[in-house]
Design a protein around this motif. Structure first.
Motif, short mmCIF file in Angstrom:
data_model
loop_
_atom_site.label_atom_id
_atom_site.label_comp_id
_atom_site.label_asym_id
_atom_site.label_seq_id
_atom_site.Cartn_x
_atom_site.Cartn_y
_atom_site.Cartn_z
N LEU A 138 0.57 -1.34 -0.07
CA LEU A 138 -0.26 0.21 0.29
C LEU A 138 1.15 1.17 0.18
O LEU A 138 0.18 2.80 -0.55
N HIS A 139 2.10 1.46 0.77
CA HIS A 139 3.20 2.14 0.43
C HIS A 139 4.10 2.17 -0.27
O HIS A 139 5.32 2.80 -0.38
N LYS A 140 4.06 1.91 -1.81
CA LYS A 140 4.38 1.32 -2.47
C LYS A 140 4.46 2.86 -3.53
O LYS A 140 3.93 2.64 -3.49
N PRO A 141 6.33 2.78 -3.58
CA PRO A 141 6.28 4.80 -3.85
C PRO A 141 5.75 4.71 -5.35
O PRO A 141 6.00 3.66 -6.84
N SER A 142 5.58 5.52 -6.53
CA SER A 142 4.69 5.53 -7.59
C SER A 142 6.20 5.43 -8.19
O SER A 142 7.69 5.83 -7.62
N PRO A 143 6.05 5.11 -9.84
CA PRO A 143 7.00 4.96 -10.67
C PRO A 143 7.46 5.92 -10.75
O PRO A 143 7.29 7.41 -11.17
#
Length: 324
Positions: free
Chosen positions: A274-279
């Protein structure tokens, strides 16, 4: 010198030996000694009425980490890998479970008069999972009320029972109980139920005894719902109770430490997802300007007359003017 050291050590040990272990032997004329131990050494069972309830028999996976070197290391650092802590409950108060509920309460052998007067006073407790807190206090008062009732001997029609919320699934689901502790007054073989939260009654042994003796519980209306006992949709909670019991029967076989590890891993995975950074976005490409198309001159219409033709006089008209 070694023999002298051995003799000295033996002499030092003889001081620790009790003289009652030595006997002069049997003398003719004396009765034959029996092998019955003396009263001073007869072990008496403990008179404490409490029994210890814990997680039960450990599985093989549980024994790997709770017995042996790993168990010693975990206990040394204060880490509990066995799951819920054990708790002492009065063994004289029957423990109501999913397996014995129908036998002890629903199908209890009673005469018509006894069935009319029978009252079950139950406690739904979570002390097995929370050894400190409100549930433990309610358990203590409940046991004190039971002892006080036995001393008075005035309520032969009232029976006490305990329900461990953490190990009972079907009964609590049918009653729509999703938290604890609760005090329950049960009548009519489980068809009439009254629930009392821990803070709704003053919790002392004398007050609870009077509560049962004077039938003060009858002031409150019993639980009536379309999903409750005798309701139109009672079957919904019955099916839900069966489904949750199957799930519980599967999950209870998984060791507690393995359940904690798996749940922690899944929670970490979902949090990271859920807290994965955007590419990162690529470098902005320069905007390409559109090439303007060449504007073509509009075609002259066919019926247009050239301007020179309008100014030049016609030959026929000039000739006629000269002849005149």
């Amino acid at each position: 010198m070694r023999p002298l050291a051995y003799v000295a050590s033996l002499l030092s040990l003889t001081g620790l030996v009790n003289a009652q272990y030595f006997s002069a032997g049997w003398v003719p004329g004396q009765p034959v000694p029996s092998e019955t131990p003396s009263p001073a050494h007869v072990s008496h069972p403990a008179s404490a009425p409490a029994t210890q309830h814990g997680p039960g028999k450990m599985s093989f996976l549980d024994s790997l980490v709770t017995v042996g070197p790993l168990g010693a290391v975990s206990s040394f650092i204060g880490l509990n890998l066995t799951g819920a802590p054990s708790v002492n409950w009065d063994e004289r108060i029957p423990l109501i479970t999913d397996e014995n509920y129908a036998e002890m309460i629903v199908n209890e052998t009673l005469t018509p008069e006894e069935e009319k007067e029978r009252v079950w006073f139950l406690i739904i407790t979570v002390t097995a999972g929370q050894p400190e807190g409100v549930s433990k206090f309610v358990d203590h008062v409940f046991d004190a009320t039971y002892n006080y009732t036995l001393e008075k001997g005035e309520l032969p029609h009232v029976r006490f029972g305990r329900i461990d919320y953490l190990n009972v699934t079907s009964v609590t689901t049918k009653w729509a109980v999703w938290s604890a502790p609760y005090l329950v007054v049960l009548k009519d073989r489980g068809q009439t139920l009254r629930f009392y939260k821990a803070g709704q009654i003053r919790l002392t042994d004398e007050i609870l005894h009077q509560f049962l003796k004077e039938k003060a519980w009858s002031i409150k209306e019993p639980w009536k719902s379309i999903y409750g006992p005798g309701g139109e949709r009672e079957y919904i909670l019955d099916y839900l109770a069966q489904f949750l019991s199957i799930i519980y029967g599967v999950l209870v076989r998984v060791p507690k430490w393995l359940m904690y590890t798996m749940s922690g891993g899944l929670a970490t995975f979902f949090i990271n997802f859920l807290h994965k950074p955007s590419p990162p976005q690529g470098a902005a490409k320069p905007a390409v300007k559109p090439v303007p198309k060449p504007v073509s001159a509009p075609a002259a219409p066919e019926h247009a007359v050239p301007s020179s033709a309008t100014n030049t006089p016609r030959k026929g008209s000039t000739k006629r003017k000269g002849k005149k």
